[in-house]
Design an enzyme around this catalytic site. Structure first.
Site: not given
Length: 238
Positions: A113, A117, A150
């Protein structure tokens, strides 16, 4: 508001989306590269890419490149078209493994991840360099939305999910608050003509030192073109 389907885990879907969008023959003033996955277990997209790298980075890389000519046609000297790419503070601890972008040697959800990014920040800086060199009326900036409440956290360890559920109201931003810097980058008069910026809380700030490595930016761009099957026209630009 009109919805057009696009699956960033599929190069075919991205190309079909671009065809449908082009058929509308309308200008493109703002492109926000926002979608992503986080901390997913090791798995591949339909094109065989590691999912973090394929969805978070390569999907946006291909989409942006396929729409670049429309953005250039839509931007003007007084109103630049804008590309906003959403990264994360996780990029500060990310490492780009050019010899193993698919994380085949040693898979870590967090590492994969963070790498995706970091790749987005490197991509944005290289893209802005190319846009400036070509004299295009388009800017490219990258945004850190902060820690936002989220469903992106559904794959993290269950203890982390419990802590998030208990403390989100205090420490996490709402989706609306998380979107504020992206909206600022997209419409603020203060960002008119300004590109190559890393934005957090609607302010320009410094990204990871490695993200400013121009040679790494160039090598990632070249490799990304090979991976998604587009010509590297930028190879002729220093």
């Amino acid at each position: 508001v009109e919805f057009l389907y696009c699956d960033l885990a599929s190069m075919k879907s991205i190309r079909q989306f671009v065809q449908r969008f082009r058929a509308k023959n309308c200008p493109l003033h703002v492109l926000v590269n926002n979608a992503g996955v986080m901390m997913v277990p090791e798995r591949k997209t339909e094109d065989g890419f590691e999912e973090h790298f394929g969805v978070n980075y390569l999907g946006h890389f291909l989409l942006t490149n396929l729409l670049l000519d429309m953005l250039k046609q839509s931007g003007t000297h007084s109103h630049y078209a804008r590309i906003i790419t959403v990264s994360s503070a996780t990029h500060y601890v990310g490492k780009l493994h050019l010899n193993d972008l698919q994380s085949r040697c040693s898979y870590s959800p967090h590492g994969a991840y963070a790498q995706s990014k970091l790749a987005l920040v490197l991509f944005t800086y290289r893209l802005q360099h190319l846009l400036t060199t070509n004299g295009s009326h388009v800017t490219a900036n990258v945004v850190d939305p902060g820690v936002v409440n989220t469903e992106l956290y559904k794959h993290v360890f269950w203890v982390v999910r419990v802590v998030k559920w208990m403390t989100a109201w205090l420490f996490f931003k709402t989706p609306e608050e998380g979107a504020s810097t992206t909206i600022y980058a997209a419409v603020s008069p203060e960002m008119e003509g300004a590109g190559g910026c890393y934005l957090y809380n609607e302010e320009r700030t410094k990204s990871a030192d490695v993200a400013y490595d121009e040679e790494l930016q160039r090598r990632l761009w070249t490799e990304s073109c090979k991976m998604v099957g587009i010509s590297d026209e930028a190879s002729r630009i220093p």
